[in-house]
Design a protein around this motif. Structure first.
Motif, PDB file in Angstrom:
ATOM      1  N   GLU A  71       0.842  -1.198   0.000  1.00 19.38           N
ATOM      2  CA  GLU A  71       0.000   0.000   0.000  1.00 19.38           C
ATOM      3  C   GLU A  71       0.867   1.235   0.000  1.00 19.38           C
ATOM      4  O   GLU A  71       2.009   1.213   0.452  1.00 19.38           O
ATOM      5  CB  GLU A  71      -1.003  -0.015   1.148  1.00 19.38           C
ATOM      6  CG  GLU A  71      -0.455   0.287   2.501  1.00 19.38           C
ATOM      7  CD  GLU A  71      -1.576   0.380   3.544  1.00 19.38           C
ATOM      8  OE1 GLU A  71      -1.351   1.031   4.566  1.00 19.38           O
ATOM      9  OE2 GLU A  71      -2.664  -0.193   3.326  1.00 19.38           O
ATOM     10  N   ARG A  72       0.339   2.310  -0.556  1.00 11.60           N
ATOM     11  CA  ARG A  72       1.074   3.567  -0.603  1.00 11.60           C
ATOM     12  C   ARG A  72       0.806   4.315   0.680  1.00 11.60           C
ATOM     13  O   ARG A  72      -0.341   4.473   1.084  1.00 11.60           O
ATOM     14  CB  ARG A  72       0.594   4.382  -1.809  1.00 11.60           C
ATOM     15  CG  ARG A  72       1.538   5.477  -2.197  1.00 11.60           C
ATOM     16  CD  ARG A  72       2.628   4.921  -3.081  1.00 11.60           C
ATOM     17  NE  ARG A  72       3.771   5.828  -3.157  1.00 11.60           N
ATOM     18  CZ  ARG A  72       3.956   6.710  -4.122  1.00 11.60           C
ATOM     19  NH1 ARG A  72       3.110   6.794  -5.110  1.00 11.60           N
ATOM     20  NH2 ARG A  72       5.013   7.495  -4.110  1.00 11.60           N
ATOM     21  N   ASP A  88       4.787  16.410  -0.194  1.00 11.77           N
ATOM     22  CA  ASP A  88       5.435  16.153  -1.462  1.00 11.77           C
ATOM     23  C   ASP A  88       5.262  14.693  -1.863  1.00 11.77           C
ATOM     24  O   ASP A  88       5.645  13.783  -1.145  1.00 11.77           O
ATOM     25  CB  ASP A  88       6.927  16.495  -1.288  1.00 11.77           C
ATOM     26  CG  ASP A  88       7.702  16.282  -2.562  1.00 11.77           C
ATOM     27  OD1 ASP A  88       8.877  16.623  -2.566  1.00 11.77           O
ATOM     28  OD2 ASP A  88       7.125  15.770  -3.537  1.00 11.77           O
ATOM     29  N   ASP A  89       4.681  14.457  -3.031  1.00  8.81           N
ATOM     30  CA  ASP A  89       4.405  13.099  -3.499  1.00  8.81           C
ATOM     31  C   ASP A  89       5.641  12.195  -3.489  1.00  8.81           C
ATOM     32  O   ASP A  89       5.562  11.008  -3.238  1.00  8.81           O
ATOM     33  CB  ASP A  89       3.866  13.129  -4.928  1.00  8.81           C
ATOM     34  CG  ASP A  89       2.353  13.051  -4.923  1.00  8.81           C
ATOM     35  OD1 ASP A  89       1.787  13.005  -3.816  1.00  8.81           O
ATOM     36  OD2 ASP A  89       1.763  13.045  -6.015  1.00  8.81           O
ATOM     37  N   GLU A  90       6.814  12.813  -3.793  1.00  8.65           N
ATOM     38  CA  GLU A  90       8.042  12.026  -3.863  1.00  8.65           C
ATOM     39  C   GLU A  90       8.379  11.374  -2.527  1.00  8.65           C
ATOM     40  O   GLU A  90       9.084  10.385  -2.465  1.00  8.65           O
ATOM     41  CB  GLU A  90       9.227  12.930  -4.263  1.00  8.65           C
ATOM     42  CG  GLU A  90       9.097  13.521  -5.640  1.00  8.65           C
ATOM     43  CD  GLU A  90       8.950  12.449  -6.712  1.00  8.65           C
ATOM     44  OE1 GLU A  90       9.787  11.552  -6.724  1.00  8.65           O
ATOM     45  OE2 GLU A  90       7.989  12.520  -7.497  1.00  8.65           O
ATOM     46  N   ASP A  91       7.895  11.997  -1.439  1.00  6.40           N
ATOM     47  CA  ASP A  91       8.273  11.511  -0.121  1.00  6.40           C
ATOM     48  C   ASP A  91       7.292  10.489   0.446  1.00  6.40           C
ATOM     49  O   ASP A  91       7.413  10.091   1.584  1.00  6.40           O
ATOM     50  CB  ASP A  91       8.395  12.678   0.860  1.00  6.40           C
ATOM     51  CG  ASP A  91       9.664  13.458   0.591  1.00  6.40           C
ATOM     52  OD1 ASP A  91      10.585  12.872   0.010  1.00  6.40           O
ATOM     53  OD2 ASP A  91       9.699  14.646   0.939  1.00  6.40           O
ATOM     54  N   HIS A  92       6.324  10.100  -0.345  1.00  5.64           N
ATOM     55  CA  HIS A  92       5.388   9.117   0.191  1.00  5.64           C
ATOM     56  C   HIS A  92       5.985   7.739   0.029  1.00  5.64           C
ATOM     57  O   HIS A  92       6.211   7.278  -1.073  1.00  5.64           O
ATOM     58  CB  HIS A  92       4.049   9.175  -0.537  1.00  5.64           C
ATOM     59  CG  HIS A  92       3.361  10.486  -0.350  1.00  5.64           C
ATOM     60  ND1 HIS A  92       2.207  10.797  -0.999  1.00  5.64           N
ATOM     61  CD2 HIS A  92       3.677  11.535   0.420  1.00  5.64           C
ATOM     62  CE1 HIS A  92       1.839  12.008  -0.647  1.00  5.64           C
ATOM     63  NE2 HIS A  92       2.711  12.474   0.213  1.00  5.64           N
ATOM     64  N   TRP A 125       6.419   3.534   0.541  1.00  9.20           N
ATOM     65  CA  TRP A 125       5.580   2.368   0.280  1.00  9.20           C
ATOM     66  C   TRP A 125       5.511   1.538   1.543  1.00  9.20           C
ATOM     67  O   TRP A 125       6.475   1.465   2.297  1.00  9.20           O
ATOM     68  CB  TRP A 125       6.194   1.539  -0.853  1.00  9.20           C
ATOM     69  CG  TRP A 125       6.220   2.307  -2.124  1.00  9.20           C
ATOM     70  CD1 TRP A 125       7.158   3.223  -2.515  1.00  9.20           C
ATOM     71  CD2 TRP A 125       5.254   2.271  -3.162  1.00  9.20           C
ATOM     72  NE1 TRP A 125       6.832   3.751  -3.730  1.00  9.20           N
ATOM     73  CE2 TRP A 125       5.664   3.176  -4.152  1.00  9.20           C
ATOM     74  CE3 TRP A 125       4.069   1.551  -3.361  1.00  9.20           C
ATOM     75  CZ2 TRP A 125       4.942   3.396  -5.313  1.00  9.20           C
ATOM     76  CZ3 TRP A 125       3.360   1.751  -4.519  1.00  9.20           C
ATOM     77  CH2 TRP A 125       3.783   2.670  -5.482  1.00  9.20           C
ATOM     78  N   ALA A 126       4.374   0.931   1.767  1.00  6.84           N
ATOM     79  CA  ALA A 126       4.241   0.087   2.948  1.00  6.84           C
ATOM     80  C   ALA A 126       3.838  -1.315   2.501  1.00  6.84           C
ATOM     81  O   ALA A 126       3.040  -1.473   1.578  1.00  6.84           O
ATOM     82  CB  ALA A 126       3.191   0.662   3.883  1.00  6.84           C
TER      83      ALA A 126
END
Ligand SMILES: Nc1nc2c([nH]c(=O)n2[C@H]2C[C@H](O)[C@@H](COP(=O)(O)OP(=O)(O)OP(=O)(O)O)O2)c(=O)[nH]1
Length: 234
Positions: free
Chosen positions: A166-167, A175-179, A181-182
């Motif tokens: 999951e994200r 910032d999207d770049e820093d999301h 992954w789990a």
């Protein structure tokens, strides 16, 4: 009236979700969701029938973990039992259904949830309980890189554990770049720790912490308590 023929359905649980399959036949059942399975043939064990039906319908292999309580009448001649099961090989592909969805405890029985076949409804409360228990038993590996997450996911599944990607949004980050992954998994902590060490991630210690037990009702006095003070008159 003779005994009803047994139909068995599989509640295939992965992560904390169950697989629901949309029927295409007969016309009256088309568009409604069921737990995939079918009729138990004479002389066949219910769990063997279920494993056979899942290979035929979804082209994957399951293992029955436990049976939910009770049976539910489908018609005068059929009755339904449901087993909780886990995937042991392959990925479910619909061969007889037109849609497969993974459903969590909160969507299972709500207005936005699947339009279940009537006979399945009595099983939903116990199934929701199973899904909630599965959610609390999970660990979360957090990884910044999608390839690392995919590698961890593959390793866990290859070793026979449940694992779902999951994200994850980092608290306070926009910032999207820093999301990162789990990967949610039922693998033991030491396995997950070893994998996150290898892949530059970390184990989210708070994930899956069991909910606090319900607070027992306080035994409150119903009348003001008389406080005895030394020397106070009797
Ligand atoms: N498999 C399954 N069938 C269900 C569920 N709920 C429910 O009412 N049914 C009904 C639909 C059908 O009338 C019957 C099962 O028939 P089926 O067509 O899936 O079984 P099958 O593959 O063994 O059938 P057949 O064509 O070989 O006779 O039970 C459920 O959750 N799973």
């Amino acid at each position: 009236m003779g005994e009803r023929q047994l139909v068995v359905g599989a509640a295939i649980v992965r992560g904390a979700r169950v697989l629901a399959a949309r029927r295409t036949t007969p016309a009256a059942a088309a568009g409604r969701y069921e737990l995939p399975g079918g009729k138990v043939e004479p002389g066949e064990l219910p769990s063997a029938a279920l494993e056979r039906e899942i290979v035929e319908e979804l082209d994957c292999e399951i293992e029955v973990t436990t049976w939910l309580a009770g049976t539910s009448p489908i018609s005068d001649i059929l009755e339904l039992r449901i087993a909780v099961a886990r995937l042991v090989a392959g990925e479910p592909e619909p061969h007889e259904h037109d849609r497969l969805i993974w459903v969590g405890a909160d969507e299972l029985d709500g207005p936005d949830g699947p339009d279940w076949m009537d006979a399945d409804r009595p099983f939903l409360p116990e199934l929701a309980h199973v899904l909630r228990a599965a959610a609390t038993a999970q660990r979360r590996a957090v990884l910044f890189d999608e390839d690392d997450a995919a590698a961890v996911l593959r390793r866990l599944r290859a070793d026979g554990y449940d694992a779902e990607l999951e994200r994850e949004r980092l608290a306070g980050e926009d910032d999207d770049e820093d999301h990162p992954w789990a990967v949610l998994t039922d693998a033991p902590g030491f396995i997950v720790e070893m994998l996150v060490d290898e892949h530059d991630g970390w184990l989210d210690e708070d994930a899956g912490a069991p909910a606090p037990p319900p607070v027992a009702p306080l035994d409150l006095p119903t009348a003001p308590r008389r406080i005895k003070r030394p020397g106070a008159g009797s």
